[in-house]
Design a protein around this motif. Structure first.
Motif, PDB file in Angstrom:
ATOM      1  N   GLN A 296       0.817  -1.216   0.000  1.00  0.00           N
ATOM      2  CA  GLN A 296       0.000   0.000   0.000  1.00  0.00           C
ATOM      3  C   GLN A 296       0.849   1.265   0.000  1.00  0.00           C
ATOM      4  OE1 GLN A 296      -3.445  -0.147   2.664  1.00  0.00           O
ATOM      5  NE2 GLN A 296      -3.092  -2.340   2.865  1.00  0.00           N
ATOM      6  N   VAL A 297       1.846   1.267  -0.859  1.00  0.00           N
ATOM      7  CA  VAL A 297       2.661   2.457  -1.031  1.00  0.00           C
ATOM      8  C   VAL A 297       1.762   3.560  -1.600  1.00  0.00           C
ATOM      9  CG1 VAL A 297       4.779   3.343  -2.055  1.00  0.00           C
ATOM     10  CG2 VAL A 297       4.533   0.897  -1.644  1.00  0.00           C
ATOM     11  N   ASP A 298       1.866   4.750  -1.057  1.00  0.00           N
ATOM     12  CA  ASP A 298       1.067   5.847  -1.591  1.00  0.00           C
ATOM     13  C   ASP A 298       1.658   6.279  -2.935  1.00  0.00           C
ATOM     14  OD1 ASP A 298      -0.595   7.857  -2.058  1.00  0.00           O
ATOM     15  OD2 ASP A 298       0.148   9.196  -0.484  1.00  0.00           O
ATOM     16  N   LEU A 299       0.862   6.143  -3.985  1.00  0.00           N
ATOM     17  CA  LEU A 299       1.397   6.406  -5.320  1.00  0.00           C
ATOM     18  C   LEU A 299       0.858   7.706  -5.897  1.00  0.00           C
ATOM     19  CD1 LEU A 299       0.931   2.812  -6.680  1.00  0.00           C
ATOM     20  CD2 LEU A 299       3.102   3.852  -6.093  1.00  0.00           C
ATOM     21  N   ASP A 300       0.144   8.463  -5.091  1.00  0.00           N
ATOM     22  CA  ASP A 300      -0.632   9.570  -5.644  1.00  0.00           C
ATOM     23  C   ASP A 300       0.176  10.854  -5.759  1.00  0.00           C
ATOM     24  OD1 ASP A 300      -2.772  10.596  -6.820  1.00  0.00           O
ATOM     25  OD2 ASP A 300      -3.928  10.965  -4.998  1.00  0.00           O
ATOM     26  N   ASP A 301       1.393  10.742  -6.140  1.00  0.00           N
ATOM     27  CA  ASP A 301       2.209  11.947  -6.236  1.00  0.00           C
ATOM     28  C   ASP A 301       3.317  11.701  -7.252  1.00  0.00           C
ATOM     29  OD1 ASP A 301       3.650  14.201  -5.914  1.00  0.00           O
ATOM     30  OD2 ASP A 301       3.898  14.029  -3.735  1.00  0.00           O
ATOM     31  N   GLU A 302       3.474  12.643  -8.116  1.00  0.00           N
ATOM     32  CA  GLU A 302       4.524  12.541  -9.144  1.00  0.00           C
ATOM     33  C   GLU A 302       5.896  12.327  -8.506  1.00  0.00           C
ATOM     34  OE1 GLU A 302       4.010  13.048 -12.591  1.00  0.00           O
ATOM     35  OE2 GLU A 302       6.143  12.741 -12.999  1.00  0.00           O
ATOM     36  N   ALA A 303       6.141  13.041  -7.383  1.00  0.00           N
ATOM     37  CA  ALA A 303       7.453  12.946  -6.731  1.00  0.00           C
ATOM     38  C   ALA A 303       7.696  11.544  -6.191  1.00  0.00           C
ATOM     39  CB  ALA A 303       7.558  13.969  -5.608  1.00  0.00           C
ATOM     40  N   ILE A 304       6.637  10.927  -5.648  1.00  0.00           N
ATOM     41  CA  ILE A 304       6.784   9.560  -5.131  1.00  0.00           C
ATOM     42  C   ILE A 304       7.115   8.607  -6.276  1.00  0.00           C
ATOM     43  CG2 ILE A 304       5.549   7.658  -4.027  1.00  0.00           C
ATOM     44  CD1 ILE A 304       4.006   9.734  -2.436  1.00  0.00           C
ATOM     45  N   ILE A 305       6.387   8.761  -7.364  1.00  0.00           N
ATOM     46  CA  ILE A 305       6.648   7.916  -8.543  1.00  0.00           C
ATOM     47  C   ILE A 305       8.107   8.057  -8.977  1.00  0.00           C
ATOM     48  CG2 ILE A 305       6.065   7.545 -10.967  1.00  0.00           C
ATOM     49  CD1 ILE A 305       3.727   6.717  -9.461  1.00  0.00           C
ATOM     50  N   LYS A 306       8.565   9.319  -9.031  1.00  0.00           N
ATOM     51  CA  LYS A 306       9.958   9.557  -9.445  1.00  0.00           C
ATOM     52  C   LYS A 306      10.928   8.838  -8.499  1.00  0.00           C
ATOM     53  CE  LYS A 306      10.007  12.210 -13.121  1.00  0.00           C
ATOM     54  NZ  LYS A 306       9.228  11.179 -13.823  1.00  0.00           N
ATOM     55  N   ALA A 307      10.642   8.936  -7.220  1.00  0.00           N
ATOM     56  CA  ALA A 307      11.529   8.300  -6.231  1.00  0.00           C
ATOM     57  C   ALA A 307      11.522   6.787  -6.409  1.00  0.00           C
ATOM     58  CB  ALA A 307      11.097   8.675  -4.814  1.00  0.00           C
ATOM     59  N   LEU A 308      10.318   6.238  -6.660  1.00  0.00           N
ATOM     60  CA  LEU A 308      10.219   4.785  -6.864  1.00  0.00           C
ATOM     61  C   LEU A 308      10.987   4.365  -8.118  1.00  0.00           C
ATOM     62  CD1 LEU A 308       6.511   4.016  -5.985  1.00  0.00           C
ATOM     63  CD2 LEU A 308       8.543   3.459  -4.657  1.00  0.00           C
ATOM     64  N   GLU A 309      10.861   5.201  -9.159  1.00  0.00           N
ATOM     65  CA  GLU A 309      11.591   4.893 -10.393  1.00  0.00           C
ATOM     66  C   GLU A 309      13.079   4.810 -10.108  1.00  0.00           C
ATOM     67  OE1 GLU A 309      10.403   7.918 -13.138  1.00  0.00           O
ATOM     68  OE2 GLU A 309       8.679   6.793 -13.881  1.00  0.00           O
ATOM     69  N   GLN A 310      13.553   5.751  -9.275  1.00  0.00           N
ATOM     70  CA  GLN A 310      14.980   5.752  -8.933  1.00  0.00           C
ATOM     71  C   GLN A 310      15.383   4.458  -8.235  1.00  0.00           C
ATOM     72  OE1 GLN A 310      17.157   9.099  -8.030  1.00  0.00           O
ATOM     73  NE2 GLN A 310      16.485   9.447 -10.121  1.00  0.00           N
ATOM     74  N   ARG A 311      14.520   4.050  -7.269  1.00  0.00           N
ATOM     75  CA  ARG A 311      14.863   2.822  -6.541  1.00  0.00           C
ATOM     76  C   ARG A 311      14.831   1.611  -7.475  1.00  0.00           C
ATOM     77  NH1 ARG A 311      10.948   2.299  -1.697  1.00  0.00           N
ATOM     78  NH2 ARG A 311      12.033   0.307  -1.409  1.00  0.00           N
ATOM     79  N   LEU A 312      13.816   1.590  -8.348  1.00  0.00           N
ATOM     80  CA  LEU A 312      13.731   0.481  -9.319  1.00  0.00           C
ATOM     81  C   LEU A 312      14.975   0.449 -10.198  1.00  0.00           C
ATOM     82  CD1 LEU A 312      10.031   0.600 -10.523  1.00  0.00           C
ATOM     83  CD2 LEU A 312      11.179  -1.369  -9.518  1.00  0.00           C
ATOM     84  N   SER A 313      15.378   1.629 -10.668  1.00  0.00           N
ATOM     85  CA  SER A 313      16.548   1.686 -11.537  1.00  0.00           C
ATOM     86  C   SER A 313      17.765   1.130 -10.826  1.00  0.00           C
ATOM     87  CB  SER A 313      16.837   3.125 -11.962  1.00  0.00           C
ATOM     88  OG  SER A 313      15.744   3.650 -12.641  1.00  0.00           O
ATOM     89  N   ALA A 314      17.927   1.563  -9.573  1.00  0.00           N
ATOM     90  CA  ALA A 314      19.092   1.108  -8.827  1.00  0.00           C
ATOM     91  C   ALA A 314      19.058  -0.405  -8.659  1.00  0.00           C
ATOM     92  CB  ALA A 314      19.134   1.798  -7.466  1.00  0.00           C
ATOM     93  N   GLN A 315      17.848  -0.939  -8.351  1.00  0.00           N
ATOM     94  CA  GLN A 315      17.750  -2.385  -8.151  1.00  0.00           C
ATOM     95  C   GLN A 315      18.033  -3.139  -9.453  1.00  0.00           C
ATOM     96  OE1 GLN A 315      14.384  -3.680  -5.887  1.00  0.00           O
ATOM     97  NE2 GLN A 315      14.481  -5.761  -6.726  1.00  0.00           N
ATOM     98  N   LEU A 316      17.461  -2.629 -10.543  1.00  0.00           N
ATOM     99  CA  LEU A 316      17.662  -3.283 -11.837  1.00  0.00           C
ATOM    100  C   LEU A 316      19.134  -3.256 -12.230  1.00  0.00           C
ATOM    101  CD1 LEU A 316      16.221  -4.606 -14.196  1.00  0.00           C
ATOM    102  CD2 LEU A 316      15.909  -2.374 -15.217  1.00  0.00           C
ATOM    103  N   ALA A 317      19.759  -2.072 -12.050  1.00  0.00           N
ATOM    104  CA  ALA A 317      21.170  -1.968 -12.401  1.00  0.00           C
ATOM    105  C   ALA A 317      22.001  -2.925 -11.556  1.00  0.00           C
ATOM    106  CB  ALA A 317      21.657  -0.536 -12.225  1.00  0.00           C
ATOM    107  N   GLY A 318      21.630  -3.025 -10.263  1.00  0.00           N
ATOM    108  CA  GLY A 318      22.346  -3.937  -9.368  1.00  0.00           C
ATOM    109  C   GLY A 318      22.233  -5.378  -9.840  1.00  0.00           C
TER     110      GLY A 318
END
Lengths: 380, 371
Positions: A296-318
């Motif tokens: 139940q991550v709160d997804l209702d904000d562009e900034a949150i989405i951006k932050a999640l994208e960053q974490r996803l990118s880092a995980q994928l790159a890892g």
């Protein structure tokens, strides 16, 4: 020409059609069609092979696939195993056991046991390469157990066992879970010095087949395996339009925070030679959707989405980096075909350097960019 | 020498004859041979080879136009004198003769391997020879018309078949370009030379043109077709397989079409190679016919025989020695070796012979009477 003469000529011409006879006509049921071939090491003979063939029984095939009313009740295929020192000898032996000449034109699957592949796969393929009937579009798969076992498998999902395996492979390939690695693709990789062959691995599990991963080869010898999860990452790195799932974990509890499904991917391979040292940067780009959000991550904000994208990118790159380390250190074979980029872009460097020695230590960096596009039918 | 030579071949037909005399067995092995010599510079080397061939064709045309009413066999006598001239003509004759044999044999090898494994080689060779002889035994007019009709029917499907594998191309396979200097390019261009042989047919056919003044133009159009086709084949082959993997294939062009399926997955159309082989038979038929005609015309003119009626028994006699010659090579590797030797000799002959003739004609101020 007089009309009569014209007529006579035309009539004579008609006679020509009689000459086109079918003296060597061979009906399809007068051939023994082999639908799949499995190759194992002969358990009793160190140097020998054991060849397993799935032979179509035509009058039963029609019945099973719901074609015609006539036809027997029995199984649509017969699985026969023969032994011999080479493929040719084994097939000749098989030809002596069946009632019609063997025909490889319908063979759609070539399964080879891991044990046989580890000793060198080329001697097992040469016969098929020279054969004019054998289709280049047949799938080549490696199985960790015995190929005999895989071909003996019957599934309720499809009446024809070889078709069950084939459609499973095609569906996996459509979902981008496996690369399209058919006989032809394997051979062309094998024959290019700047590439290394790979093959899909399948395992018989009860009445199903299970994806076992990807067999990595160093020229003709199988040297290791990527797990299905690693295979996904391998596909992001080696081809475009990948798909797949990434679970983002909560850093402290290790619970799944949400699942992200990659719908499309692309990659760019950048190469650089500096002071006679080669380095790679693989620029990975993916886009996709959130498909599950149990945390139940709160997804209702562009900034949150951006932050999640960053974490996803880092995980994928890892994960990519981990896989590359495994390929470089453990397998030591360039299955990502990176040499192809060196050959094409730095021909002089490629000519001077023994790439197989260089590959395990070359610097490869992965950069990932992730885009979350959609959240499904639910807000928040 | 009065005969009814003129007004037999239109300009369009001349272009068609040039194109279909050039395109022959070469397309089967061209990608492999070019890649072996030039590596990834193959496509460029093909263009260069085509350019050289076009220049050579220009020279042959110029030479022919100096003697608009005579063919090679006749003006070589005028230029070089009776003995040397006959010798040169004889060399050309022998070369055409051997080339016909090796062409038919290569055809036989491929048909046996790919489609008719149980048919005796002799039958396949024999039929192709008889067909070629039949084509050559017609009036030049008919011969030209057949080329004109068959060319679009073969070239368009061939181009389509090869362009079909454009999706299979990996752009990396086409790189690097010109990384190792011009030497591979030159070697590659020489390797394509074998596939461009056939241009020398104009030496024999020029006197039959209805508009010799248009010969240069129609010949250049004619040679443009094989250049485009060869460039496509080499680029597709190299792009699909890569330069090393290409060299493991007996007949890369055939393999290429075997792999092409529409669309690639799931495949709806497969085994397009049957169409390819069908077209290829026609291509070989026209080349065989052309070569056979060269031999017949050559012999007739060398012996100073008069124009004779078409489709006579003696037109077919040559198929007998050709048949035995074609059977001579023991295996498929020997066939290739013979083919290479004959065509290399051919290249030398086609460059040196007409070059020498043209030079001597300039020096000795020889010129044929106007048409």
């Amino acid at each position: 020409m007089k009309p009569a003469k014209t007529l006579a000529t035309l009539l004579l011409l008609l006679l020509v059609f009689n000459l086109a006879g079918c003296y060597d006509r061979r009906d399809i049921e007068r051939r023994t069609a082999i639908l799949a071939i499995g190759i194992d090491k002969n358990p009793e003979d160190e140097k020998g092979l054991e060849v397993t063939a799935q032979i179509a029984i035509y009058h039963n095939v029609g019945k099973t696939v719901g074609g015609s009313e006539e036809g027997g009740e029995g199984a649509p295929i017969q699985v026969t195993t023969v032994q011999g020192p080479s493929i040719g000898t084994a097939l000749e032996k098989l030809a002596g056991m069946v009632n019609n000449p063997i025909f490889l034109g319908h063979t759609m699957l070539l399964a080879i046991s891991q044990e046989a592949a580890a000793q060198g796969i080329y001697p097992l393929l040469d016969y098929f390469l020279r054969n004019n009937d054998f289709r280049r579009k047949s799938w080549l798969i490696i199985t960790p157990g015995s190929a005999k076992e895989l071909l003996a498998l019957t599934s309720p999902l499809h009446p024809l066992p070889p078709f069950y395996i084939l459609t499973s492979l095609e569906s996996l390939a459509n979902n981008k879970a496996i690369p399209i690695m058919r006989f032809e693709d394997f051979i062309f990789r094998f024959n290019s010095p700047s590439k290394q062959p790979v093959a899909v691995m399948l395992r018989a599990a009860g009445d199903k087949v299970e994806l076992e991963g990807l067999a990595a080869f160093d020229r003709e010898r199988m040297v290791g395996r990527l797990s299905p999860a690693e295979l996904r990452i391998f596909l992001y790195l080696s081809q475009a339009k990948g798909r797949g799932l990434i679970n983002l974990l909560e850093p402290t509890s290790g619970q799944i925070e949400f699942s992200y499904e990659i719908r499309n991917s692309n990659r760019r391979v950048l190469t650089k030679v500096e002071e006679k040292k080669l380095s790679f940067v693989i620029d990975l780009w993916v886009e996709g959707n959130i498909i599950e959000n149990p945390g139940q991550v709160d997804l209702d904000d562009e900034a949150i989405i951006k932050a999640l994208e960053q974490r996803l990118s880092a995980q994928l790159a890892g994960e990519c980096q981990r896989l590359i380390r495994k390929i470089q250190r453990e397998l030591k074979t360039d299955i990502l075909n990176l040499s192809e980029y060196v050959r094409a872009r730095h021909p002089h460097y490629y000519k001077d350097v023994d790439w197989s020695e260089e590959f395990p230590t070359v610097a490869i960096k992965v950069q990932a960019t992730t885009h979350i596009r959609r959240l499904g039918l639910r807000r928040k | 020498m009065k005969d009814s030579r003129k007004n037999q071949i239109t300009s369009l037909q001349a272009a068609a004859i040039v194109a279909s005399s050039i395109i022959g067995v070469g397309i089967l092995t061209l990608p492999r041979e070019v890649a072996a010599a030039a590596g990834t510079d193959g496509p460029l080397a093909t263009l260069l080879g085509g350019g050289i061939a076009a220049l050579l064709l220009l020279l042959l045309t110029k030479l022919g136009l100096r003697f608009p009413r005579h063919s090679l066999m006749e003006y070589s006598n005028m230029i070089l004198g009776a003995i040397l001239g006959r010798l040169l003509s004889l060399l050309f004759l022998v070369y055409w003769f051997l080339l016909t044999a090796i062409l038919v044999r290569t055809f036989g090898e491929m048909v046996i391997t790919a489609i008719l494994p149980n048919t005796p080689l002799e039958i396949i060779i024999g039929i192709m020879l008889l067909l070629g002889a039949q084509l050559a035994a017609q009036d030049i007019k008919v011969f030209a018309r057949i080329h004109e009709i068959l060319l679009p029917l073969t070239i368009i499907p061939l181009l389509f078949l090869f362009l079909n594998s454009i999706n299979a191309i990996n752009p990396l396979h086409l790189l690097p370009i010109l990384a190792f200097g011009p030497w591979p390019l030159i070697k590659g261009a020489l390797a394509t030379g074998l596939s461009f042989l056939g241009i020398e047919s104009v030496l024999m056919l020029l006197p039959y043109y209805s508009k010799p003044q248009e010969a240069v133009k129609s010949h250049l159009y004619g040679i443009l077709i094989p250049i485009v086709l060869y460039f496509t084949i080499v680029t597709m082959g190299l792009g699909t397989f890569g330069d090393t993997a290409l060299q493991y294939l007996q007949w890369p062009a055939l393999e290429q079409i075997r792999l092409a399926a529409l669309p690639s997955m799931p495949s709806v159309f497969e085994r397009l190679e049957s169409i390819f082989i069908g077209i290829w038979v026609v291509v070989l038929f026209t080349s065989t016919g052309s070569l056979y005609l060269m031999v017949i015309l050559g012999i007739r003119q060398l012996l100073g025989l008069k124009q004779q009626k078409r489709n006579r028994f003696y037109h077919y006699i040559l198929t007998i020695p050709l048949f035995f010659l074609a059977r001579l090579p023991q295996n498929v590797i020997a066939v290739e070796t013979y083919a290479r030797v004959i065509s290399q000799a051919g290249i030398v002959l086609v460059i040196v012979g007409p070059g020498l003739l043209y030079l001597m004609a300039l020096i000795r101020q020889k010129r044929g009477e106007e048409g």
